[in-house]
Structure formats: structure tokens, C-alpha cells
Motif scaffolding. Structure first.
Motif, mmCIF file in Angstrom:
data_model
loop_
_atom_site.group_PDB
_atom_site.id
_atom_site.type_symbol
_atom_site.label_atom_id
_atom_site.label_comp_id
_atom_site.label_asym_id
_atom_site.label_seq_id
_atom_site.Cartn_x
_atom_site.Cartn_y
_atom_site.Cartn_z
ATOM 1 N N ASN A 1 7.829 -11.846 8.593
ATOM 2 C CA ASN A 1 8.043 -12.427 7.262
ATOM 3 C C ASN A 1 6.722 -12.659 6.533
ATOM 4 N N GLU A 2 5.698 -13.008 7.308
ATOM 5 C CA GLU A 2 4.392 -13.303 6.710
ATOM 6 C C GLU A 2 3.838 -12.108 5.952
ATOM 7 N N VAL A 3 4.150 -10.879 6.442
ATOM 8 C CA VAL A 3 3.595 -9.668 5.821
ATOM 9 C C VAL A 3 4.680 -8.810 5.173
ATOM 10 N N LYS B 1 -0.192 -3.514 9.093
ATOM 11 C CA LYS B 1 0.385 -4.182 7.918
ATOM 12 C C LYS B 1 -0.367 -5.477 7.607
ATOM 13 N N ARG B 2 -0.799 -6.202 8.636
ATOM 14 C CA ARG B 2 -1.542 -7.437 8.381
ATOM 15 C C ARG B 2 -2.857 -7.143 7.666
ATOM 16 N N SER B 3 -3.510 -6.038 8.037
ATOM 17 C CA SER B 3 -4.760 -5.689 7.371
ATOM 18 C C SER B 3 -4.513 -5.372 5.896
ATOM 19 N N LEU B 4 -3.421 -4.659 5.616
ATOM 20 C CA LEU B 4 -3.082 -4.386 4.222
ATOM 21 C C LEU B 4 -2.742 -5.666 3.471
ATOM 22 N N GLN B 5 -2.066 -6.576 4.146
ATOM 23 C CA GLN B 5 -1.742 -7.860 3.517
ATOM 24 C C GLN B 5 -3.008 -8.621 3.147
ATOM 25 N N SER B 6 -4.028 -8.540 4.006
ATOM 26 C CA SER B 6 -5.296 -9.216 3.692
ATOM 27 C C SER B 6 -5.940 -8.612 2.455
ATOM 28 N N CYS B 7 -5.803 -7.280 2.272
ATOM 29 C CA CYS B 7 -6.319 -6.644 1.053
ATOM 30 C C CYS B 7 -5.619 -7.210 -0.175
ATOM 31 N N LEU B 8 -4.307 -7.374 -0.079
ATOM 32 C CA LEU B 8 -3.553 -7.926 -1.199
ATOM 33 C C LEU B 8 -4.003 -9.354 -1.506
ATOM 34 N N GLU B 9 -4.255 -10.144 -0.461
ATOM 35 C CA GLU B 9 -4.684 -11.529 -0.677
ATOM 36 C C GLU B 9 -6.090 -11.582 -1.275
ATOM 37 N N TYR B 10 -6.949 -10.637 -0.897
ATOM 38 C CA TYR B 10 -8.260 -10.550 -1.553
ATOM 39 C C TYR B 10 -8.062 -10.246 -3.047
ATOM 40 N N GLU B 11 -7.257 -9.239 -3.334
ATOM 41 C CA GLU B 11 -7.031 -8.870 -4.735
ATOM 42 C C GLU B 11 -6.457 -10.037 -5.541
ATOM 43 N N ASN B 12 -5.496 -10.727 -4.960
ATOM 44 C CA ASN B 12 -4.882 -11.849 -5.664
ATOM 45 C C ASN B 12 -5.875 -12.981 -5.925
ATOM 46 N N SER B 13 -6.976 -12.987 -5.175
ATOM 47 C CA SER B 13 -8.026 -13.988 -5.363
ATOM 48 C C SER B 13 -9.132 -13.495 -6.283
ATOM 49 N N GLY B 14 -8.964 -12.285 -6.821
ATOM 50 C CA GLY B 14 -9.948 -11.746 -7.747
ATOM 51 C C GLY B 14 -11.056 -10.966 -7.087
ATOM 52 N N ILE B 15 -10.882 -10.568 -5.823
ATOM 53 C CA ILE B 15 -11.901 -9.816 -5.091
ATOM 54 C C ILE B 15 -11.407 -8.392 -4.894
#
Length: 370
Positions: free
Chosen positions: A62-64, A202-216
Motif C-alpha cells: 500500500n505504501e508504494v 517500486k520503492r526506489s521509484l516511489q522515492s523519486c516521486l517523493e523527491y519530485e513532490n518536494s521540488g527536487i
């Protein structure tokens, strides 16, 4: 072109007990991927890895948002140089580099306090990690674009990921003035549960999304151990056309087989998507020639000049031969050694690229250098 290299082992008793063998996670993790499982998937406390038998499996899914590689990443990265030195936390020794080095890197382990601890001869998660938010304010980073390589020991990666909300990881990182960050380097390990490999992708891709959502701006981190995983990455890049760069951490790939697998994966992806470029962290220079016509799509992120200098070792470039050795050196400061070592490593890379491009030119294979 060399196709993807797979590790073939006879199925073990653990292969059939892995839930992936039933097709439970298809089409994202195929039943045949369970044939490589060489150890028990029983891991009730999720120690170092989340397996198909985790009691918290659904929470991790669910987390990812499940195992499908449907994460959209849109970061566009400015044109990167082919050589990027990687600095560390010892900023008092780090020199100011010339404009020949517009981009530098830092690794996760160097911007984190108390992320891991040594106990009983091994690494464990630290109790209360904190971010060195002022690290990049050092003069050595002035006028430099900085890439954060979110790589390091599994215990560090897992610790930061699990506590990312509590320590305000993405919020703090977003204020540090980074050019970009690579996706979290979640491990894919041969012999471990096939589900865990799909989850970590999938977790690594999720981290990319969280970076993007933070403006990085995010640079995907890519690992693949079999042709199915490699095809999934190719399909993902095709669905995310804004992505021009991906990264691979090669620092733990020491054996010839492991390096061959990295090279084959890169050939597989770039052979199908020549618009892409890859940043290799800790790749051996002597194997650069194996990329042949793809050499202009290869970028090197290199921490060895700083590490050697901190150990009072000098990279020596012999005139006319472009060969180097690391030699004991005590009459130069650490800062002077770093400058020397970085300059020499860039010269080596430029030389290797020139040799390959000259061969390409003479054989009519040269393309426009990017």
C-alpha cells in the motif's frame, strides 16, 4: 550487442516455498523468477528485507501503490558533464574546484548523522538520524550544482526510508539547493525472495516521486537481475519520456561477473533507448572500453579521488602513457592531493573516451558527442 546476463542456479527447496512461484504477484513478478531464490523467505521481523511472507506485506504494498511500475516521474536534468567528483562530509579538507567541474556529488551517508552504527562487527540502523542541513553551505560547494546520490548500506537506506516522515527528510533536503537526487538505492540481491526485488524496484521509484513532490529533480536508480526486470525498466522509460538520466551504484559490484552484469544491463537499456544517459557511481575505469559505441552516454560519479587523498595517497598520471597508480604521498596537503587526484581522474576518463571515439570515427561509427 551483449544482451542481458542472468544468473542461473538450480531451483532450491526455497524456490517452491516463495509465494511468487504461485503467480500471486504476476505480471509484475513472474513465477519463474522464484527459481533463483536460494534462501528462506521466512522473515517475520522484516530484517533487512521485506519478503513475500512478511506479516506486514500488504502495508508495504500500500505504501508504494502496489508492484506495478506506474509511477510517473517528469524531472528534466540539465546537461551533465561526463565526470563528476563526489565530495564527503570532511568539508574542511575539500578545495574549491575550477569551472572544469561544474557538478559535484554527495552521498546520503555524508549528509546524515547517526544513520547507522557499528555493533558486533556489522552495521545496524541508528536510533535517531539527523540531516546535516548546513553541509552544502561550505565554500567548496559555492557555484557548484550538486547531485545527492541516495546510496549507501542497506541499514542506512532502510532506516532513512522508514523514518523519512518523522525526521522531515524530504522537507529538509528540499531546502539544501540540490540540482537533483537519485532514487533510493534499495538492494536487489541474487538468491533473495523474488517479491522483495520487485518491491524494492517500486520503492526506489516511489522515492523519486517523493523527491519530485518536494521540488527536487529526481534521477531514477536502476537495478535489474533478470531480463524481465530489465524489460520492465525499458517499458517504464518509454512511458516517462522526460527522463534523460538514470543512475547505477556500482560500488559493491567487485567481481567480474557483477561488473559484466552491469555492463550488459546498460547495453540492454541504451541499445533500446539511445536517448538515455547513465551515471555510474564507483565504476572501474578499466572496463569503460566495454561500452564501445555507447561511451558518450556514460557519466562517472567518482569518490575515489577524495578517499585516496584522505588516506594520503596520490593518483599519479605518467606522461605519455595515461596510466596511473596510487602512491604514498606525504609532502602535499589533503586539499592539494584532492585537486591532483580529481584532475588526473578526469584526464583518464577523457583519454578513454577519446580512444573509443577515435576507433568509432575510423570505423565510421562516430555519432555526435553529447
Amino acid at each position: 550487442m551483449q544482451d542481458f546476463i542472468e544468473s542461473h542456479k538450480s531451483p532450491s527447496l526455497f524456490s517452491l516455498s516463495c509465494e511468487t512461484s504461485t503467480g500471486k504477484f504476476a505480471p509484475y513478478v513472474l513465477p519463474e523468477e522464484s527459481s533463483t531464490v536460494q534462501e528462506s523467505c521466512e522473515n517475520p521481523y522484516n530484517l533487512n528485507v521485506v519478503t513475500c511472507k512478511s506479516p506486514d506485506l500488504q502495508a508495504f504494498l500500500n505504501e508504494v501503490d502496489g508492484l506495478e511500475m506506474n509511477t510517473r516521474v517528469n524531472s528534466r536534468i540539465v546537461k551533465l558533464p561526463h565526470y563528476m567528483p563526489v565530495f564527503d562530509k570532511n568539508v574542511s579538507h575539500l578545495p574549491t574546484l575550477s569551472n572544469d567541474f561544474p557538478v559535484v556529488g554527495v552521498s546520503l551517508i555524508d549528509i546524515i548523522n547517526n544513520g547507522i552504527m557499528h555493533k558486533a562487527g556489522s552495521l545496524h540502523e541508528g536510533k535517531e538520524p539527523a540531516i546535516r542541513s548546513s553541509l552544502l553551505e561550505s565554500p567548496c560547494f559555492d557555484n557548484k550544482k550538486i547531485i545527492l546520490f541516495t546510496s549507501g548500506p542497506d541499514s542506512l537506506i532502510e532506516n532513512i526510508w522508514h523514518k523519512r516522515h518523522r525526521i522531515r527528510y524530504f522537507e529538509i533536503i528540499s531546502g539544501m539547493g540540490l540540482l537533483a537526487a537519485t532514487g533510493f538505492n534499495f538492494s536487489l540481491i541474487n538468491g533473495e525472495c523474488a517479491f522483495s526485488q520487485g518491491l524494492n524496484i517500486k520503492r526506489s521509484l516511489q522515492s523519486c516521486l517523493e523527491y519530485e513532490n518536494s521540488g527536487i529533480a529526481a534521477i531514477p536508480h536502476v537495478y535489474a537481475l533478470n531480463s524481465h526486470q530489465a524489460r520492465r525498466w525499458v517499458d517504464w522509460f518509454r512511458s516517462n519520456p522526460n527522463i534523460e538520466y538514470f543512475a547505477i551504484n556500482c560500488q559493491l559490484q567487485k567481481s567480474t561477473h557483477d561488473i559484466n552484469q552491469v555492463i550488459a544491463l546498460i547495453n540492454y537499456i541504451l541499445g533500446r533507448l539511445p536517448r538515455l544517459h547513465v551515471i555510474l557511481q564507483g565504476f572501474p575505469y578499466k572496463r569503460l572500453k566495454d561500452f564501445n559505441a555507447l561511451i558518450n552516454n556514460i557519466h562517472i560519479a567518482d569518490a575515489s579521488p577524495v578517499k585516496n587523498a584522505m588516506g594520503h595517497r596520490k593518483v599519479l598520471l605518467y606522461p605519455g602513457t595515461k596510466v596511473y597508480k596510487s602512491l604514498s604521498q606525504s609532502n602535499l596537503s589533503v586539499s592539494e592531493l584532492i585537486l591532483n587526484n580529481i584532475d588526473c581522474r578526469k584526464v583518464m576518463l577523457d583519454h578513454e573516451r577519446a580512444k573509443i571515439n577515435n576507433v568509432k570515427k575510423s570505423s565510421g561509427l562516430l555519432k555526435k558527442v553529447s
